[in-house]
Design a protein around this motif. Structure first.
Motif, short mmCIF file in Angstrom:
data_model
loop_
_atom_site.label_atom_id
_atom_site.label_comp_id
_atom_site.label_asym_id
_atom_site.label_seq_id
_atom_site.Cartn_x
_atom_site.Cartn_y
_atom_site.Cartn_z
N LYS A 45 0.87 -1.18 0.00
CA LYS A 45 0.00 0.00 0.00
C LYS A 45 0.90 1.23 0.00
O LYS A 45 2.04 1.18 0.50
CB LYS A 45 -0.88 0.02 1.25
N LYS A 46 0.39 2.32 -0.54
CA LYS A 46 1.15 3.57 -0.57
C LYS A 46 1.65 3.88 0.84
O LYS A 46 0.91 3.79 1.81
CB LYS A 46 0.26 4.71 -1.08
N GLU A 65 3.02 -3.51 -10.61
CA GLU A 65 2.05 -2.42 -10.43
C GLU A 65 2.68 -1.37 -9.52
O GLU A 65 3.51 -1.68 -8.68
CB GLU A 65 0.76 -2.93 -9.76
N GLY A 66 2.26 -0.12 -9.70
CA GLY A 66 2.63 0.94 -8.76
C GLY A 66 3.90 1.69 -9.11
O GLY A 66 4.44 1.59 -10.22
N LYS A 77 16.54 5.47 -7.13
CA LYS A 77 15.82 5.80 -8.36
C LYS A 77 14.34 5.53 -8.16
O LYS A 77 13.95 4.61 -7.44
CB LYS A 77 16.36 4.93 -9.51
N ILE A 78 13.50 6.33 -8.81
CA ILE A 78 12.06 6.11 -8.84
C ILE A 78 11.77 5.17 -10.01
O ILE A 78 12.14 5.46 -11.15
CB ILE A 78 11.27 7.43 -9.03
N LEU A 79 11.11 4.04 -9.72
CA LEU A 79 10.75 3.08 -10.76
C LEU A 79 9.25 2.85 -10.71
O LEU A 79 8.62 2.98 -9.67
CB LEU A 79 11.49 1.76 -10.54
N LYS A 80 8.69 2.48 -11.88
CA LYS A 80 7.24 2.32 -12.01
C LYS A 80 6.91 0.99 -12.67
O LYS A 80 7.81 0.23 -13.06
CB LYS A 80 6.66 3.48 -12.80
N LYS A 81 5.61 0.74 -12.83
CA LYS A 81 5.11 -0.47 -13.48
C LYS A 81 5.90 -0.77 -14.74
O LYS A 81 6.09 0.10 -15.59
CB LYS A 81 3.63 -0.30 -13.82
N GLY A 82 6.37 -2.02 -14.85
CA GLY A 82 7.12 -2.45 -16.03
C GLY A 82 8.63 -2.40 -15.84
O GLY A 82 9.36 -3.04 -16.59
N ASP A 83 9.10 -1.63 -14.86
CA ASP A 83 10.54 -1.54 -14.59
C ASP A 83 10.98 -2.71 -13.71
O ASP A 83 10.15 -3.38 -13.09
CB ASP A 83 10.87 -0.23 -13.88
N SER A 84 12.29 -2.91 -13.66
CA SER A 84 12.87 -3.97 -12.83
C SER A 84 14.17 -3.49 -12.22
O SER A 84 14.73 -2.47 -12.64
CB SER A 84 13.16 -5.22 -13.68
N PHE A 85 14.65 -4.23 -11.22
CA PHE A 85 15.96 -3.93 -10.66
C PHE A 85 16.64 -5.21 -10.19
O PHE A 85 16.00 -6.23 -9.95
CB PHE A 85 15.90 -2.88 -9.55
N PHE A 86 17.98 -5.14 -10.09
CA PHE A 86 18.82 -6.27 -9.71
C PHE A 86 19.61 -5.90 -8.47
O PHE A 86 20.17 -4.81 -8.39
CB PHE A 86 19.79 -6.59 -10.86
N VAL A 87 19.65 -6.83 -7.50
CA VAL A 87 20.39 -6.60 -6.26
C VAL A 87 21.42 -7.72 -6.11
O VAL A 87 21.05 -8.88 -5.93
CB VAL A 87 19.46 -6.59 -5.03
N PRO A 88 22.71 -7.37 -6.18
CA PRO A 88 23.74 -8.39 -5.96
C PRO A 88 23.74 -8.89 -4.50
O PRO A 88 23.19 -8.24 -3.61
CB PRO A 88 25.05 -7.65 -6.26
N SER A 89 24.37 -9.99 -4.27
CA SER A 89 24.50 -10.57 -2.94
C SER A 89 25.13 -9.58 -1.96
O SER A 89 26.09 -8.88 -2.30
CB SER A 89 25.37 -11.83 -3.03
N VAL A 96 10.49 2.28 -0.99
CA VAL A 96 9.38 3.03 -0.41
C VAL A 96 8.29 3.05 -1.47
O VAL A 96 8.54 3.43 -2.62
CB VAL A 96 9.81 4.47 -0.04
N CYS A 97 7.09 2.65 -1.09
CA CYS A 97 5.98 2.59 -2.04
C CYS A 97 5.35 3.97 -2.18
O CYS A 97 4.84 4.54 -1.21
CB CYS A 97 4.95 1.57 -1.55
N LEU A 98 5.37 4.52 -3.40
CA LEU A 98 4.82 5.85 -3.68
C LEU A 98 3.39 5.78 -4.20
O LEU A 98 2.65 6.76 -4.10
CB LEU A 98 5.72 6.56 -4.70
N GLU A 99 3.01 4.65 -4.80
CA GLU A 99 1.64 4.37 -5.25
C GLU A 99 1.40 2.89 -4.99
O GLU A 99 2.31 2.08 -5.18
CB GLU A 99 1.48 4.62 -6.76
N ASP A 100 0.19 2.51 -4.56
CA ASP A 100 -0.11 1.10 -4.32
C ASP A 100 0.52 0.26 -5.42
O ASP A 100 0.43 0.63 -6.61
CB ASP A 100 -1.61 0.84 -4.30
N GLY A 101 1.14 -0.86 -5.04
CA GLY A 101 1.83 -1.63 -6.06
C GLY A 101 2.08 -3.08 -5.70
O GLY A 101 1.76 -3.54 -4.60
#
Length: 116
Positions: A45-46, A65-66, A77-89, A96-101
Motif C-alpha cells: 500500500k502507498k 504495479e505501482g 531511483k524512482i521506478l514504475k510499473k514495467g521496470d525492474s531492478f537487480f540486487v547483488p548478494s 518506499v511505495c509511492l503508489e499502491d503496487g
C-alpha cells in the motif's frame, strides 16, 4: 528398496495461495521455489516501506504495479510499473511505495527464512 520420488508443486494458482501479512502496508505470497530459486509476490500500500537490509541471496525484482523509490547501495531511483531492478548478494537495498503496487521478487538461492 524402492526409490520414492516426491513430485514438487509446479503450478501455483493465485486464488489457492494465501498471503502473509508482514505489516499494515505489506503482504507477501510465495508462488514457487526449490533450493535454488524462489519467486515471491509482495503487495504494497502507498507509504509501505521495505526497510534497508541485505542478504546473501541474489535478487531480481519486477514492478508489476505501482511506483517505488528504490535504493540499492548508494544508488536511488524512482521506478514504475514495467521496470525492474537487480540486487547483488550482500548489497544493502530497500523500497518506499509511492503508489499502491506489486513487486515480483526472485531470489537465488531460495529464502529459507521465508519458509516457516
Amino acid at each position: 528398496m524402492e526409490n520414492i520420488q516426491i513430485k514438487p508443486t509446479i503450478f501455483f494458482e493465485n486464488d489457492a495461495i494465501g498471503w502473509e501479512k508482514i505489516d499494515d502496508f505489506i503482504d507477501r505470497q510465495i508462488v514457487g521455489f526449490d533450493d535454488s530459486v524462489m519467486m515471491v509476490n509482495v503487495r504494497f500500500k502507498k507509504g509501505g516501506i521495505g526497510y534497508l537490509h541485505y542478504h546473501v541471496h541474489i535478487q531480481v525484482t519486477h514492478i508489476a504495479e505501482g511506483k517505488f523509490e528504490v535504493s540499492i547501495g548508494n544508488d536511488k531511483k524512482i521506478l514504475k510499473k514495467g521496470d525492474s531492478f537487480f540486487v547483488p548478494s550482500n548489497v544493502e537495498h530497500g523500497v518506499v511505495c509511492l503508489e499502491d503496487g506489486l513487486l515480483i521478487d526472485v531470489f537465488s538461492p531460495m529464502r529459507e527464512d521465508f519458509i516457516k
